[in-house]
Motif scaffolding. Sequence first.
Motif, short mmCIF file in Angstrom:
data_model
loop_
_atom_site.label_atom_id
_atom_site.label_comp_id
_atom_site.label_asym_id
_atom_site.label_seq_id
_atom_site.Cartn_x
_atom_site.Cartn_y
_atom_site.Cartn_z
N VAL A 125 54.98 52.66 20.32
CA VAL A 125 53.68 51.97 20.37
C VAL A 125 52.73 52.55 19.32
CG1 VAL A 125 51.65 51.56 21.80
CG2 VAL A 125 53.93 51.30 22.78
N ALA A 126 52.72 53.88 19.18
CA ALA A 126 51.87 54.51 18.16
C ALA A 126 52.30 54.08 16.76
CB ALA A 126 51.93 56.02 18.29
N GLY A 127 53.61 53.98 16.53
CA GLY A 127 54.08 53.53 15.22
C GLY A 127 53.67 52.10 14.93
N TRP A 128 53.73 51.23 15.95
CA TRP A 128 53.30 49.84 15.77
C TRP A 128 51.81 49.79 15.44
CZ3 TRP A 128 50.00 46.05 17.22
CH2 TRP A 128 50.39 44.71 17.06
N ALA A 129 51.02 50.63 16.11
CA ALA A 129 49.58 50.66 15.84
C ALA A 129 49.30 51.08 14.40
CB ALA A 129 48.89 51.62 16.82
N ARG A 130 50.04 52.06 13.91
CA ARG A 130 49.85 52.48 12.51
C ARG A 130 50.23 51.36 11.55
NH1 ARG A 130 51.92 57.33 14.62
NH2 ARG A 130 54.03 56.82 13.89
N ASP A 131 51.29 50.63 11.86
CA ASP A 131 51.69 49.51 11.01
C ASP A 131 50.62 48.43 11.00
OD1 ASP A 131 54.07 50.79 10.42
OD2 ASP A 131 55.26 49.64 11.85
N ALA A 149 47.53 55.24 19.50
CA ALA A 149 47.68 53.79 19.53
C ALA A 149 46.35 53.07 19.74
CB ALA A 149 48.66 53.39 20.63
N THR A 150 45.25 53.80 19.75
CA THR A 150 43.92 53.21 19.87
C THR A 150 43.09 53.63 18.67
OG1 THR A 150 44.02 53.25 22.29
CG2 THR A 150 41.83 53.10 21.29
N PHE A 151 42.39 52.67 18.07
CA PHE A 151 41.58 52.96 16.90
C PHE A 151 40.47 51.92 16.78
CE2 PHE A 151 45.20 50.38 15.68
CZ PHE A 151 44.68 49.38 14.87
N GLN A 152 39.53 52.16 15.88
CA GLN A 152 38.42 51.23 15.68
C GLN A 152 38.62 50.41 14.40
OE1 GLN A 152 34.89 53.67 15.74
NE2 GLN A 152 34.94 53.92 17.97
N VAL A 153 38.15 49.18 14.44
CA VAL A 153 38.23 48.28 13.29
C VAL A 153 36.82 47.76 13.01
CG1 VAL A 153 39.15 46.11 12.41
CG2 VAL A 153 40.59 47.59 13.82
N ALA A 154 36.43 47.77 11.75
CA ALA A 154 35.10 47.29 11.36
C ALA A 154 35.22 46.28 10.24
CB ALA A 154 34.21 48.46 10.93
N ALA A 155 34.28 45.34 10.21
CA ALA A 155 34.26 44.32 9.16
C ALA A 155 32.84 43.81 9.01
CB ALA A 155 35.20 43.17 9.50
N ARG A 170 37.71 59.56 22.25
CA ARG A 170 37.77 58.11 22.27
C ARG A 170 36.62 57.46 21.49
NH1 ARG A 170 37.01 54.10 26.62
NH2 ARG A 170 37.40 52.06 25.67
N GLU A 171 35.39 57.98 21.64
CA GLU A 171 34.24 57.35 21.01
C GLU A 171 34.27 57.48 19.49
OE1 GLU A 171 31.83 55.52 22.44
OE2 GLU A 171 32.86 55.69 24.36
N ALA A 172 35.14 58.33 18.96
CA ALA A 172 35.28 58.48 17.51
C ALA A 172 36.55 57.80 17.01
CB ALA A 172 35.30 59.96 17.13
N GLY A 173 37.01 56.78 17.73
CA GLY A 173 38.21 56.06 17.32
C GLY A 173 39.48 56.77 17.76
N CYS A 174 39.38 57.54 18.83
CA CYS A 174 40.51 58.36 19.32
C CYS A 174 40.94 59.37 18.25
CB CYS A 174 41.66 57.49 19.78
SG CYS A 174 41.37 56.77 21.42
N LEU A 199 39.93 45.09 5.97
CA LEU A 199 39.18 45.59 7.11
C LEU A 199 39.15 47.12 7.07
CD1 LEU A 199 40.68 42.80 8.11
CD2 LEU A 199 39.62 43.44 10.28
N ARG A 200 38.17 47.71 7.74
CA ARG A 200 38.05 49.16 7.81
C ARG A 200 38.65 49.66 9.12
NH1 ARG A 200 31.94 50.68 5.64
NH2 ARG A 200 31.99 49.42 3.72
N VAL A 201 39.39 50.74 9.04
CA VAL A 201 40.06 51.32 10.20
C VAL A 201 39.62 52.77 10.34
CG1 VAL A 201 42.29 52.08 11.10
CG2 VAL A 201 42.05 49.79 10.13
N THR A 202 39.32 53.19 11.58
CA THR A 202 38.93 54.57 11.86
C THR A 202 39.65 55.07 13.10
OG1 THR A 202 36.70 54.15 10.99
CG2 THR A 202 37.00 56.11 12.33
N PRO A 203 40.35 56.22 12.99
CA PRO A 203 40.72 56.96 11.78
C PRO A 203 41.73 56.17 10.97
CG PRO A 203 41.05 58.30 13.79
CD PRO A 203 40.85 56.89 14.22
N ASP A 204 41.87 56.50 9.72
CA ASP A 204 42.81 55.83 8.83
C ASP A 204 43.74 56.87 8.21
OD1 ASP A 204 44.17 54.11 7.19
OD2 ASP A 204 42.52 53.81 5.77
N PRO A 205 45.02 56.90 8.62
CA PRO A 205 45.66 56.06 9.64
C PRO A 205 45.29 56.52 11.04
CG PRO A 205 47.22 57.67 8.81
CD PRO A 205 45.97 57.83 7.97
N PRO A 206 45.52 55.67 12.05
CA PRO A 206 45.17 56.04 13.42
C PRO A 206 45.93 57.27 13.89
CG PRO A 206 45.60 53.69 13.27
CD PRO A 206 46.03 54.28 11.96
N HIS A 207 45.27 58.06 14.75
CA HIS A 207 45.91 59.24 15.33
C HIS A 207 46.69 58.89 16.60
CE1 HIS A 207 42.80 62.10 13.26
NE2 HIS A 207 43.57 61.46 12.41
#
Length: 378
Positions: A268-274, A294-300, A153-157, A284-292
Amino acid sequence: MTDDLAARFRSAMLDCPVVGWRRRETPAETFAALARASAELGLDRWDGYGAGGPVERLEAEVAALLGKPAAVFFVSGGMAQQAALRTWCDRRGSTRVALPDLSHQLRHEQDGPRLLQGFRFEWLTQGREAPTAEHVRALPTGLGAVQVELPLREAGCLLPSWDELVGVSQACRDLGVPLHFDGARLWEAQPYWDRPLAEIAGLADSVYVSFYKGLGGLAGAAVVAEADVADELRLWRTRMGGTLYRMTPYAVGALVGLRDRLPEMAAVAGWARDLAAALVGRGLRVTPDPPHTATFQVAAEVEPDLVTERLIELMAREGVLPCFPFSASADVPGFAFTEVAVHEEALRHDPEVVAGWFAELVAPRRAPRGDAASAQPT
């Protein structure tokens, strides 16, 4: 964040209908839904100290889903994980456990596992790194157990590839070290590998799963393992005060989650990737890119307090809190980040529209009207 801004954010959040992509319910609404579900599922008996009733049914369903002989219900994931690791360590005669340095036990449990169980933790991985067989084989001998958090989780799932996970499992078996999966979000991770849950769980000697995160239950968790291990888990559950007189409400919530939420995980996972792709398209930056998952980190590159102000405005306008306040990044000066956890309510929204909301949140600060300097021609 100032105390005033934090108070205004909390107040807006409490009035917001959708928070973290889940629709807010009152206790009365939730209990009424559980009562209806109890009737629909034919649950007409209570458990007694975790025996019989919906708890027994839940344990049977989870064991079958994950392809293990037995499952043990716990009212908390922290208790479940301690019981599992303590069982393996006692059997091995070693309190040393290898796990990621970003693992939940080390970040969110106030040093409880070490203080209460005497575990000596060693690093399986460090930082934003997925485990491999090489990580396992590089560990010192004499371990009590190896734990892999799926996802981290702490690594963006973050998740390992399927081949990496198989390699970790084989390395542990070659070395004779029990492998435990922290699968608090295993339900959400399954679509990434697109393999049956039983095949995933078959790589480990024990697996912990949560019922309130992706499945939306009231609380609770389970550990699946061989029958003799389950017997020891039940002993530790009693020793830690986890065998409550009635655990039926938690079990009913978990059964509802398995019935209603588990089938939606892939969507839900597909929606998160979209959404993530649309966010990257807006800079914006996404980690991981693409998400693994339905939870991921966003940076700006943004001021955190400015985003919080805009989140308050967004909740008032749209009735949705799509993420929590941004925090300053310790790794990249000038940047801030947040976690986006997508749940079933997101499926009612267009990810492109939601990405537009994020673009508004992180847009550069606007100059005040009448600012003479900004009005000067260049």
